[in-house]
Scaffold this active site. Structure first.
Site, PDB file in Angstrom:
ATOM      1  CG  ASP A 144      16.034  26.581 -31.094  1.00 46.65           C
ATOM      2  OD1 ASP A 144      16.696  27.802 -31.160  1.00 46.65           O
ATOM      3  OD2 ASP A 144      15.464  25.649 -31.914  1.00 46.65           O
TER       4      ASP A 144
ATOM      5  CG  ASP B 201      13.187  27.442 -34.432  1.00 48.55           C
ATOM      6  OD1 ASP B 201      13.589  28.565 -34.618  1.00 48.55           O
ATOM      7  OD2 ASP B 201      13.988  26.444 -34.709  1.00 48.55           O
TER       8      ASP B 201
ATOM      9  CB  CYS C 198       4.148   0.026   2.020  1.00 49.89           C
ATOM     10  SG  CYS C 198       3.246  -1.084   2.618  1.00 49.89           S
TER      11      CYS C 198
ATOM     12  CB  CYS D 286      -0.870  -0.133   0.922  1.00 56.36           C
ATOM     13  SG  CYS D 286       0.065  -0.044   2.647  1.00 56.36           S
TER      14      CYS D 286
ATOM     15  CG  ASP E 160      16.699  23.247 -33.937  1.00 52.29           C
ATOM     16  OD1 ASP E 160      17.000  23.511 -32.959  1.00 52.29           O
ATOM     17  OD2 ASP E 160      16.821  23.898 -34.946  1.00 52.29           O
TER      18      ASP E 160
HETATM   19  P1  ADP Z   1      16.492  30.152 -37.092  1.00 54.53           P
HETATM   20  O1  ADP Z   1      17.041  28.996 -36.521  1.00 54.53           O
HETATM   21  O2  ADP Z   1      15.336  30.979 -36.640  1.00 54.53           O
HETATM   22  O3  ADP Z   1      16.811  30.286 -38.495  1.00 54.53           O
HETATM   23  P2  ADP Z   1      19.177  31.404 -36.842  1.00 54.53           P
HETATM   24  O4  ADP Z   1      19.964  32.014 -35.580  1.00 54.53           O
HETATM   25  O5  ADP Z   1      19.776  29.867 -37.046  1.00 54.53           O
HETATM   26  O6  ADP Z   1      17.760  31.362 -36.553  1.00 54.53           O
HETATM   27  O7  ADP Z   1      19.609  32.158 -38.208  1.00 54.53           O
HETATM   28  C1  ADP Z   1      19.107  33.382 -38.049  1.00 54.53           C
HETATM   29  C2  ADP Z   1      19.101  34.107 -39.396  1.00 54.53           C
HETATM   30  O8  ADP Z   1      20.867  34.429 -39.902  1.00 54.53           O
HETATM   31  C3  ADP Z   1      18.785  33.203 -40.706  1.00 54.53           C
HETATM   32  O9  ADP Z   1      17.559  33.635 -40.794  1.00 54.53           O
HETATM   33  C4  ADP Z   1      19.439  33.630 -41.828  1.00 54.53           C
HETATM   34  O10 ADP Z   1      19.185  34.848 -42.347  1.00 54.53           O
HETATM   35  C5  ADP Z   1      20.985  34.215 -41.099  1.00 54.53           C
HETATM   36  N1  ADP Z   1      21.838  33.009 -41.301  1.00 54.53           N
HETATM   37  C6  ADP Z   1      22.385  31.839 -40.365  1.00 54.53           C
HETATM   38  N2  ADP Z   1      23.294  31.080 -40.673  1.00 54.53           N
HETATM   39  C7  ADP Z   1      23.236  31.430 -42.285  1.00 54.53           C
HETATM   40  C8  ADP Z   1      24.035  30.690 -43.229  1.00 54.53           C
HETATM   41  N3  ADP Z   1      24.866  29.670 -43.104  1.00 54.53           N
HETATM   42  N4  ADP Z   1      23.800  31.215 -44.497  1.00 54.53           N
HETATM   43  C9  ADP Z   1      23.099  32.520 -44.676  1.00 54.53           C
HETATM   44  N5  ADP Z   1      22.317  32.843 -43.735  1.00 54.53           N
HETATM   45  C10 ADP Z   1      22.425  32.561 -42.513  1.00 54.53           C
HETATM   46 MG    MG Z   2      17.802  27.356 -35.765  1.00 50.76          MG
END
Ligand code: ADP
Ligand code: MG
Length: 752
Positions: free
Chosen positions: A644, A443, A16, A13, A640
């Site tokens: 994040d 996101d 316990c 129970c 994801d």
């Molecule tokens: P989220 O996951 O919301 O897209 P991030 O922080 O990963 O946010 O990216 C924010 C922004 O930075 C993107 O929307 C893009 O405009 C720019 N960015 C990030 N990484 C890249 C990349 N490798 N090439 C081009 N743009 C990028």
């Molecule tokens: Mg991202």
């Protein structure tokens, strides 16, 4: 100090659990103890250089409990399993024996009572002395064989001063027995005027009969509440077909080693986790993701244990075996979640621990009151028999058994149900918290959208060709892991656009990337990145596209913008409905993204999201969640789980969306396998359902006691002439446990 989880046998129970907790906590070098009656497990934090399992067993062993180790796959050690099965079989035997007798006695009792009240009922057919003699024999068997645990409860109380539910039933039934015994036997030896008017052997038999039945039903349903794990374990293949020295041989799955090549034939179960090296097929992953459609698997794709191959065949290289496999990890996680305590349980535990002693005192006071006050009005003999009936009735009806089952059984069913639908809950506290959430932060990329953007447009401001522009961008993006990067690289590959060598590369968190090709320094990224470098560009041209949800990827050298590549990420088909469902639950949805403000707003408008917080740097996401919390919101954050993670941790409930199967299932409070946002809605519904179940359970468990105790005490006797026959107390008590467990089981059948 380290935490150990043990299986406990011998628990009868909820009280316990509090007895064990109290005793173990008092052992030196033990820091904390958490005992769960629902899962029959103890989590003990102790210093294993100073104390051991044996020491702990020494302490609880005298009280009739045993702790035993649990092996890694989650199944209990064979010994405790057999012990459990024995206990189960014994309970079944006892029930089969006592129940028909108890029912017969119950009917005869009703007859006797009926004959006294109603004129139409014929007189009781059996002479009282014969009935008493048979009753005496049966009650003796009922008490000392069937009711052994309760007799042990009295013994324990007398010897160690610990009282639990068994003690209550034991003292109750034994008192009735002892009294009946004395009024039956004393007149045989001493001529006495105390004639055995009425004995309570029938009470002993019927109470023990009903309670034993209740215990048995409880054990049966308790087993059912925990069958989610069993189902998962059944998914595990027993054997694997491995290629060793060029030949296929079948070996037990626990002998598979990392790096083994495993052949999967059509219709076969996938034995361990791995990566396909040859062939292709569709694999039914529904058992781990809850998604009914088989998923296509080609070379380089991952496969996980417990899933089922459909018609193709393939060979894969084992990457994770034994306890590292996805299935094993899920099982461990679910088990831990089911064994964890919901915060609401803390209150229940506190109540149960003071409940038993309180009830003993109330029963004692009641008896004395009947004797003293009752004798004045009813005479001693009548008052004594009412007092005894009340005493027994209180002890029997007040058992906090249902109280102890209320929370854990609902949690076990809730967590198990979630697992079946691809919703992995880390612990009971998370499940409890989730139903209080009023704001969901999502996101954009991968949660609301597919997370697989594609290249849709090139705006060229340079003297280079579009192909050259894409070539430079793709070369730089090849080094990045961002979904945008994948989009551009994939496009370049498909169009056979050449990729150049990048010498210096750097990723600028949340803004873009920078790198050097053939001595020239390039920037690729969003508006912020460009502005920070004092680069001018055509905002109007960009706005035209962002207003339609496209994301601009700007390519520039140190002194001028060369061009803009627009990428677009399609909204997941289920997003809109899921947002509407969240709204229907009264939840505000906020989109938090690093993407362009206009792009984000457009996507938000497509799916009906209330609020957008755009162009947030990864490190600021946590702060934004915190701001919402400071404004009094209870926040769940879905992301994801990779960049994040801090925001997920900050949120009241962190929800990882697992696309694919290599999700870090430990990283969030809740993991949604299959990465589908409509599952988030299901998770919240699951939480609501489970919490509602717990509240209903607690209500019923309490109501039995709140109404039952005064009724049994005879409080209503002076008013209405009501006294509760202890037989009904036993019936009510058994019913309360059974109804609580069945109510929990009902959660299983409900639609998510
Ligand atoms: P989220 O996951 O919301 O897209 P991030 O922080 O990963 O946010 O990216 C924010 C922004 O930075 C993107 O929307 C893009 O405009 C720019 N960015 C990030 N990484 C890249 C990349 N490798 N090439 C081009 N743009 C990028
Ligand atoms: Mg991202």
């Amino acid at each position: 100090m380290s935490t150990h989880t043990y299986k406990i046998t011998g628990m009868h129970c909820a009280s316990c659990a509090s007895v064990i907790t109290k005793k173990l906590s008092a052992v030196p070098h033990v820091r904390s103890v958490s005992v769960n009656y629902g899962t029959e497990k103890a989590k003990i934090d102790f210093d294993d250089t100073h104390t051991s399992l044996d020491t702990l067993n020494g302490v609880v062993g005298t009280l009739g409990y045993t702790l035993s180790a649990i092996d890694h796959s989650g199944a209990a050690e064979p010994e405790s399993v057999t012990k459990k099965i024995d206990e189960h079989a014994e309970l079944k035997n006892k029930t089969n024996f006592i129940l028909p007798i108890a029912l017969l006695v119950f009917i005869l009792m009703m007859w006797d009572i009926g004959a006294q009240i109603f004129t139409g009922v014929p007189n009781f057919p059996i002479p009282m002395t014969l009935f008493n003699t048979i009753g005496m024999v049966l009650a003796t068997i009922a008490l000392f064989w069937v009711g052994q645990p309760y007799m042990r409860g009295i013994f324990r109380f007398a010897r160690y001063g610990v009282a639990n539910m068994d003690t209550l039933i034991g003292i109750g039934t034994f008192s009735a027995y002892l009294y009946s015994m004395s009024i039956t036997l004393i007149p045989l030896f001493w001529s006495s005027r105390m004639v055995p008017e009425y004995t309570y052997f029938d009470v002993t038999i019927v109470v023990i009969g009903f309670i034993t039945l209740g215990k048995y039903l409880e054990a049966v349903s308790k087993k059912k509440t925990g069958d989610a794990i069993e189902k998962l374990l059944n998914l595990q293949a027993k054997n694997a077909l491995v290629v060793r020295e060029g030949v296929e041989i079948e070996i037990p799955v626990n002998q598979v080693q990392r790096g083994d090549m495993i052949v999967v034939k059509p219709g076969a179960k996938i034995p361990v986790d791995g990566v396909i090296v040859e062939g292709s097929s569709f694999v039914d992953e529904s058992m781990v993701t809850g998604e009914p459609m088989p998923v296509q698997k080609k070379i380089d794709d991952t496969v996980v244990s417990g899933t089922i191959n459909t018609t193709g065949s393939f060979v894969f290289r084992a990457t994770k075996v034994g306890s590292e496999t996805f299935l094993a990890q899920i099982v461990t996680m679910i088990e831990e979640a089911q064994g964890s305590k919901a915060p609401i349980q803390a209150l229940v535990d506190k109540i149960s621990s003071v409940f038993v002693p309180t009830v003993l005192v109330i029963a004692g006071i009641t008896f004395v009151t009947w004797l003293s006050v009752g004798s004045i009005y009813l005479g001693f003999s009548q008052a004594f028999s009412f007092g005894l009936v009340s005493f027994v009735g209180i002890l029997v009806i007040a058992c906090p058994c249902a109280l102890g089952l209320a929370t854990p059984t609902a949690i076990i069913v809730g967590v198990g149900k979630g697992a079946g639908a691809g919703i992995l809950v880390k612990d009971a506290a998370t499940l409890e918290k989730l139903h209080m959430v009023d704001t969901v932060v999502v996101d954009k990329t991968g949660t609301i959208t597919q997370g697989k953007p594609t290249l849709v447009k090139v705006l060229n401001f340079s003297r280079m060709s579009d192909v050259e522009l894409i070539s430079i961008t793709a070369s730089l993006e090849k080094k990045s892991e961002h979904p945008i990067a994948h989009a551009i690289v994939r496009y370049a590959e498909e169009e056979n656009i050449s990729i150049s060598e990048v010498s210096v590369f750097e990723s600028v968190q949340g803004k873009g990337i920078r790198g050097r090709i053939n001595g020239t320094e390039y920037l690729v990224g969003n508006r912020i990145l460009m502005s920070e470098h004092g680069l001018a560009f055509d905002h109007v041209a960009i706005d035209e596209y962002t207003a339609q949800g496209k994301t601009p990827v700007i390519l520039a050298t140190a002194d001028q913008v060369l061009g803009i590549i627009m990428v677009a990420d399609e909204v997941k088909p289920e997003s809109k409905q899921a947002i509407a469902d969240l709204h229907a639950l009264g939840i505000t949805v906020v989109m938090l993204t690093g993407d362009d403000e206009k792009t984000a707003r457009y996507v938000a408008s497509l799916v009906g999201i209330d609020d957008v917080i755009a162009q947030v740097l990864p490190q600021d996401k946590r702060e934004k969640v915190h701001t919402l919390q400071k404004n009094g919101k209870v926040v769940a954050m879905a992301g994801d789980g990779v960049n994040d993670a801090p925001a997920l941790a900050q949120a009241d409930v962190g929800i990882a969306m697992g696309t694919g199967t290599d999700v870090a299932i430990e990283s969030a409070g809740i993991t949604l396998l299959g990465g589908d946002i409509s599952k988030l809605v299901k998770a919240i519904r699951l939480s609501n359902m489970t919490m509602r179940g717990i509240r209903q359970n607690l209500f019923w468990a309490f109501i039995y006691n709140i109404v039952g105790i005064p009724l049994a005490a005879g409080v209503f006797y002076p008013l209405f002439g009501w006294v509760l026959n202890p037989v009904f107390a036993g019936f009510a008590m058994a019913l309360s446990s059974v109804s609580v467990v069945s109510n929990s089981l009902r959660i299983k059948a409900k639609k998510l």
